[in-house]
Design a protein around this motif. Structure first.
Motif, mmCIF file in Angstrom:
data_model
loop_
_atom_site.group_PDB
_atom_site.id
_atom_site.type_symbol
_atom_site.label_atom_id
_atom_site.label_comp_id
_atom_site.label_asym_id
_atom_site.label_seq_id
_atom_site.Cartn_x
_atom_site.Cartn_y
_atom_site.Cartn_z
ATOM 1 N N GLU A 6 57.793 48.770 45.021
ATOM 2 C CA GLU A 6 56.668 49.664 45.290
ATOM 3 C C GLU A 6 55.584 49.615 44.210
ATOM 4 O O GLU A 6 54.424 49.812 44.512
ATOM 5 C CB GLU A 6 57.165 51.101 45.480
ATOM 6 C CG GLU A 6 57.918 51.292 46.779
ATOM 7 C CD GLU A 6 58.182 52.745 47.103
ATOM 8 O OE1 GLU A 6 58.201 53.593 46.188
ATOM 9 O OE2 GLU A 6 58.374 53.036 48.293
ATOM 10 N N ASP A 7 55.942 49.387 42.972
ATOM 11 C CA ASP A 7 54.983 49.390 41.870
ATOM 12 C C ASP A 7 54.772 47.964 41.375
ATOM 13 O O ASP A 7 55.708 47.296 40.947
ATOM 14 C CB ASP A 7 55.528 50.275 40.743
ATOM 15 C CG ASP A 7 54.570 50.441 39.584
ATOM 16 O OD1 ASP A 7 53.773 49.523 39.301
ATOM 17 O OD2 ASP A 7 54.625 51.502 38.928
ATOM 18 N N GLU A 8 53.527 47.516 41.436
ATOM 19 C CA GLU A 8 53.217 46.137 41.058
ATOM 20 C C GLU A 8 53.566 45.846 39.591
ATOM 21 O O GLU A 8 53.928 44.713 39.246
ATOM 22 C CB GLU A 8 51.736 45.851 41.310
ATOM 23 C CG GLU A 8 51.466 44.385 41.519
ATOM 24 C CD GLU A 8 50.088 44.128 42.064
ATOM 25 O OE1 GLU A 8 49.412 43.252 41.494
ATOM 26 O OE2 GLU A 8 49.696 44.791 43.041
ATOM 27 N N ASP A 9 53.480 46.860 38.709
ATOM 28 C CA ASP A 9 53.855 46.650 37.300
ATOM 29 C C ASP A 9 55.328 46.270 37.184
ATOM 30 O O ASP A 9 55.693 45.385 36.410
ATOM 31 C CB ASP A 9 53.572 47.901 36.463
ATOM 32 C CG ASP A 9 52.074 48.147 36.280
ATOM 33 O OD1 ASP A 9 51.290 47.170 36.403
ATOM 34 O OD2 ASP A 9 51.696 49.302 36.032
ATOM 35 N N TYR A 10 56.188 46.932 37.948
ATOM 36 C CA TYR A 10 57.613 46.587 37.946
ATOM 37 C C TYR A 10 57.827 45.201 38.552
ATOM 38 O O TYR A 10 58.646 44.430 38.070
ATOM 39 C CB TYR A 10 58.445 47.627 38.711
ATOM 40 C CG TYR A 10 58.773 48.843 37.899
ATOM 41 C CD1 TYR A 10 59.816 48.837 36.988
ATOM 42 C CD2 TYR A 10 58.034 50.012 38.043
ATOM 43 C CE1 TYR A 10 60.124 49.959 36.232
ATOM 44 C CE2 TYR A 10 58.325 51.138 37.290
ATOM 45 C CZ TYR A 10 59.373 51.106 36.384
ATOM 46 O OH TYR A 10 59.666 52.211 35.645
#
Length: 185
Positions: free
Chosen positions: A120-124
């Motif tokens: 869900e989170d592009e940073d992850y």
């Protein structure tokens, strides 16, 4: 063990074989290797009791292991499951250990796309090592492919992924299910 080892050996063997004759030969060699490994394993684990899959989520195998928090979000109903994932385990195994519906038809042998998840989170997503060519090939078959799609069997829990949230798509494409079974649905 044989159920996990055999598909993996055959998949890798067949993928590397340049001709049909080599595939047949390779498959036979893969079967021999798998059978031999299974016999060695069985001999070295004589008297070992294994638990049924119904005890998943209730095992003490990981007590004391360092863990991270991972949240699985079921797209079909929006339910969220936040669990503790032991460092070093892949997300498919974590989901199964916690009775979360994530298919995994090939038992993590990288031969299907049924454990497809969407980070869900592009940073992850960028903290996860790049996918291999084999994973990318399987992702091409995934239902609802997105920019941050990965296979759950290829995402390993690491300290940097603490707080990871993944969405489990509402459907999968399972090529292991026969056409007759699909028509019944």
């Amino acid at each position: 063990m044989l159920r996990t080892l055999l598909p993996s050996l055959l998949h890798r063997c067949i993928a590397a074989a340049p001709t049909q004759e080599m595939v047949a030969s390779c498959s036979y060699q893969g079967l021999q290797t798998a059978a031999s490994a299974a016999q060695r394993w069985a001999g070295s684990h004589a008297g070992v009791h294994t638990t049924a899959s119904s005890s998943h989520g209730h095992s003490s195998d990981n007590e004391g292991a360092e863990t991270i928090s991972v949240t699985f979000v079921q797209e079909k109903d929006g339910k969220e499951y936040t669990v503790q994932a032991p460092i070093g385990k892949h997300l498919l195994e974590v989901a199964h250990d916690n009775d979360i519906e994530l298919e995994g038809a090939c038992e993590a042998s990288l031969a299907c796309s049924t454990c497809h998840v969407v980070v869900e989170d592009e940073d992850y997503f960028h903290k996860i090592p790049e996918p291999t060519e084999d994973e990318l090939d399987m992702l091409d078959l995934a239902f609802g492919l997105q920019e941050t799609s990965r296979l759950g069997c290829q995402v390993i829990a690491t300290k940097g992924l603490d707080g990871l949230r993944v969405k489990i798509p509402a459907a999968t494409r399972n090529f292991y299910v026969s056409e007759d079974e699909q028509q019944k649905k």
